[in-house]
Design an enzyme around this catalytic site. Structure first.
Site, PDB file in Angstrom:
ATOM      1  N   LYS A  77       0.836  -1.199   0.000  1.00  0.00           N
ATOM      2  CA  LYS A  77       0.000   0.000   0.000  1.00  0.00           C
ATOM      3  C   LYS A  77       0.875   1.257   0.000  1.00  0.00           C
ATOM      4  CE  LYS A  77      -3.959   1.828   2.655  1.00  0.00           C
ATOM      5  NZ  LYS A  77      -4.826   1.592   3.829  1.00  0.00           N
ATOM      6  N   SER A 152      -9.698   1.525   2.759  1.00  0.00           N
ATOM      7  CA  SER A 152      -8.856   2.335   1.919  1.00  0.00           C
ATOM      8  C   SER A 152      -7.793   1.558   1.127  1.00  0.00           C
ATOM      9  CB  SER A 152      -8.143   3.388   2.778  1.00  0.00           C
ATOM     10  OG  SER A 152      -7.287   2.779   3.718  1.00  0.00           O
ATOM     11  N   SER A 176      -9.843  -0.956   6.744  1.00  0.00           N
ATOM     12  CA  SER A 176      -9.233  -0.774   5.421  1.00  0.00           C
ATOM     13  C   SER A 176      -8.545  -1.984   4.811  1.00  0.00           C
ATOM     14  CB  SER A 176      -8.254   0.384   5.463  1.00  0.00           C
ATOM     15  OG  SER A 176      -8.968   1.595   5.369  1.00  0.00           O
TER      16      SER A 176
HETATM   17  N1  GLN Z   1     -13.241   3.775   6.380  1.00  0.00           N
HETATM   18  C1  GLN Z   1     -12.592   4.055   7.610  1.00  0.00           C
HETATM   19  C2  GLN Z   1     -12.151   5.500   7.644  1.00  0.00           C
HETATM   20  O1  GLN Z   1     -12.345   6.144   6.682  1.00  0.00           O
HETATM   21  C3  GLN Z   1     -11.411   3.144   7.827  1.00  0.00           C
HETATM   22  C4  GLN Z   1     -10.228   3.521   7.040  1.00  0.00           C
HETATM   23  C5  GLN Z   1      -9.024   2.717   7.393  1.00  0.00           C
HETATM   24  O2  GLN Z   1      -9.109   1.663   7.979  1.00  0.00           O
HETATM   25  N2  GLN Z   1      -7.867   3.269   7.064  1.00  0.00           N
HETATM   26  O3  GLN Z   1     -11.658   5.990   8.603  1.00  0.00           O
END
Ligand code: GLN
Length: 485
Positions: A77, A152, A176
Site C-alpha cells: 500500500k 482504503s 481498510s
Molecule cells: N473507512 C474508515 C475511515 O475512513 C477506515 C479507514 C481505514 O481503515 N484506514 O476511517
C-alpha cells in the site's frame, strides 16, 4: 483452483518451471497492461522488482533454506515507506515524496526475497471506504469495473484480485484491509494492535492503525503474517508474536463461535443469508454457536470517527509545506503559506476530518466529544472482554453492503455508516479476518468477519482455512496469470 497462491507460485519457481525474473516481468507487464483500467497501482516499481527477482534467482540457484515468499511478487500500500521509491498516500500533499527510510514490514519482506511489483492505490491518507478519495482516482473492482474496489487499501485488493500481485500488504485503521478484501473476494487479516510493527507506516490514527496481509486464501494470509509479525524495538507499541501457519489444522470441533444479534440488524437478505449459512456450516463441522450480545455496537461508529479524526488532525499537522511535501506557490506571509499549502495539498475528505478532529479536541468541546469517546472505548473493551469469556471468536458480516457503484454513490456520512462492523475491532485492538463466504444477487463477493481476542490470529485463520476446506474453496477469487496456470 487457486493456482496462483503463494505455495503454488513458490513451487513453480523452485521446480524451475519459471525463473523469478521471468515471473516478475510477466507480473509487471500484466500490471502495466491493466492499470489504466483498474488504477490498482499508484506506481510500478520495475527496477526494484527486477533487481529483487534477480537476487532471488541467485538464492534459488545457491540452494539451501529459503522462505516461501522468495521470488513471489507482491504489492505494498502506498502509505508504507519505501526508501528511494515514491510513497504518496494517494495525496497531492505527498505526490512527489520519496522516503529516505524503509518501513519495518518492507525490510522484513525484502529480507525474505519478496519481489515488490508496485505501490497500491488507496483513499487519501487512508481516509475512506471506496478509494474515491484518492488523488489519482479510485481503484476499480476487477469483478465489475463499474464498482469500487473498496477502501482504503482498495488498490492492493484490486491488484491481488486481478492477478497482478500474488498477495498484498495493506493497513487497517477502521476496516481498510477487511473491507476491500470483502469487496474483492479475498482474505484480509487485521492483526492485533502491536503484532506487526508500524514503523514507516505513514500515520492516520496511531492508536488504531495496524498493517496486515490481503491474500487469496487463509493459508497465504498466515504465511505473510508469519513473515511480518516480529517485535520491533523501533516501534514502542510493537510486541510481535509467534507464527501461526502451524495452527492451520482445518479442525473446528468444539470451537465456540459467538453470534451477536446487533451485527445482523438491517442487513440486506443476501448478506444476512450468506453469513448465517456459514455459521451453519461451522456448526455442522462441530463448532458450537453461542448467542452473545454487543449492545455498544451502535456507539462504536461515532466513537471511532471522533477518535480517528482527533488523532488524524494531530498526525497530519506535520504537513506544513516547510519540511517536505507539496508547497503552495503564491503567498504573502508564513500564515498564508501554511494555509494555502494545506488547503491545496489535502483533498476534501482529509480537510473535513482535520476540521472535525480539531473541533473535538478544542478546549470547549474536549469533554463533550473526545473524552466521551475515550470512555466509550473503555466500555467497548469491557464488553469484548466479557464476550470472549463465553466464546473463542465472533462471526459477523464484514460490511453491510457489497462493492458499491463508482461515482460517489453515498454521502460521506452514509459511507461512514458502512464501517459499522469493522471499526469496533480497531477500537479494542483485537484481530479480525475477513473471508469470502458467498455472492450477492449481482454476483459480487460477500465477506464474513471473524473477530478474536488479542493475539488469537491462529484461531481466526484456522477457522477461515476450515471454511475454505469445507466449501471446497468455491468463494475464493482465483485470478490465474497464464504463465503459472
Ligand atoms: N473507512 C474508515 C475511515 O475512513 C477506515 C479507514 C481505514 O481503515 N484506514 O476511517
Amino acid at each position: 483452483m487457486n493456482l496462483n497462491g503463494i505455495r503454488e507460485t513458490s513451487g513453480a519457481l523452485r521446480s524451475g518451471k519459471i525463473s523469478c525474473v521471468e515471473l516478475a516481468r510477466a507480473y509487471l507487464d500484466a500490471a502495466e497492461r491493466r492499470n489504466a483500467e483498474l488504477r490498482a497501482f499508484v506506481s510500478l516499481t520495475e527496477e526494484t522488482a527486477l533487481a529483487q527477482a534477480a537476487a532471488a534467482d541467485e538464492r534459488l540457484r545457491g540452494g539451501g533454506e529459503s522462505s516461501e515468499l522468495l521470488g513471489v511478487p507482491f504489492v505494498l500500500k502506498d502509505n508504507i515507506s519505501t526508501a528511494g521509491l515514491r510513497t504518496t498516500c494517494a495525496s497531492r500533499m505527498l505526490e512527489n515524496y520519496v522516503p529516505i527510510y524503509d518501513a519495518a514490514v518492507w525490510e522484513l519482506l525484502r529480507a525474505e526475497g519478496a519481489v515488490l511489483i508496485g505501490k497500491g492505490n488507496m483513499d487519501e491518507f487512508a481516509m475512506g471506504s471506496t478509494n474515491e478519495t484518492s488523488y489519482f482516482g479510485g481503484a476499480r473492482n476487477p469483478r465489475d469495473t463499474s464498482r469500487v474496489a473498496g477502501g482504503s487499501s482498495g488498490g492492493v485488493a484490486a491488484a491481488v484480485a486481478a492477478g497482478l500481485a500474488v498477495y498484498g500488504i495493506g493497513s487497517d485503521t477502521g476496516g481498510s484491509i477487511r473491507q476491500p478484501a470483502s469487496f474483492c473476494g479475498l482474505v484480509g487479516l487485521k492483526p492485533t494492535y502491536g503484532a506487526v510493527s508500524r514503523r514507516g507506516l505513514i500515520a492516520y490514527a496511531s492508536s488504531l492503525d495496524q498493517i496486515g496481509p490481503i491474500t487469496r486464501s487463509a493459508r497465504d494470509a498466515a504465511a505473510v503474517f508469519d513473515a511480518i509479525c516480529r517485535r520491533d524495538g523501533l516501534d514502542m507499541t510493537s510486541r510481535g508474536r509467534e507464527g501461526v501457519s502451524g495452527s492451520l489444522t482445518g479442525g473446528v470441533k468444539g470451537l465456540r463461535i459467538g453470534i451477536a444479534r446487533e451485527f445482523f440488524e438491517n442487513l440486506p437478505p443476501d448478506i444476512d443469508g450468506a453469513v448465517k449459512k456459514a455459521a451453519g456450516l461451522f456448526e455442522d463441522a462441530g463448532a458450537e454457536l453461542v448467542e452473545v450480545s454487543f449492545p455498544l455496537l451502535k456507539y462504536s461508529l461515532p466513537a471511532y470517527y471522533i477518535l480517528a479524526c482527533a488523532e488524524a488532525s494531530s498526525n497530519l499537522g506535520r504537513y506544513d509545506g516547510l519540511r517536505y511535501g507539496y508547497r503552495t506557490e503564491e503567498y504573502s506571509d508564513l500564515d498564508e503559506f501554511i494555509r494555502r499549502t494545506r488547503s491545496e495539498g489535502f483533498g476534501a475528505e482529509v480537510r473535513r476530518r482535520i476540521l472535525l478532529g480539531t473541533y473535538v479536541l478544542s478546549a470547549g468541546y474536549y469533554d463533550a466529544y473526545y473524552n466521551k469517546a475515550q470512555k466509550l472505548r473503555a466500555a467497548i473493551k469491557n464488553e469484548f472482554a466479557e464476550i470472549f469469556t463465553r466464546c473463542d471468536c465472533l462471526l459477523t458480516p464484514t460490511v453491510p453492503v457489497t462493492a458499491l457503484p463508482s461515482g460517489g454513490a453515498l454521502s460521506p456520512v452514509e459511507t461512514y455508516q458502512t464501517d459499522i462492523c469493522t471499526v469496533p475491532v480497531n477500537i479494542v485492538g483485537a484481530p479480525a479476518v475477513s473471508a469470502p463466504c458467498g455472492f450477492d444477487t449481482d454476483g459480487l463477493p460477500i465477506g464474513m468477519q471473524l473477530i478474536g481476542d488479542a493475539f488469537r490470529e491462529d484461531i481466526l485463520l484456522n477457522a477461515a482455512f476450515a471454511f475454505e476446506e469445507m466449501t471446497e474453496r468455491k468463494y475464493l477469487t482465483d485470478a490465474a496469470l497464464e504463465v503459472i496456470a
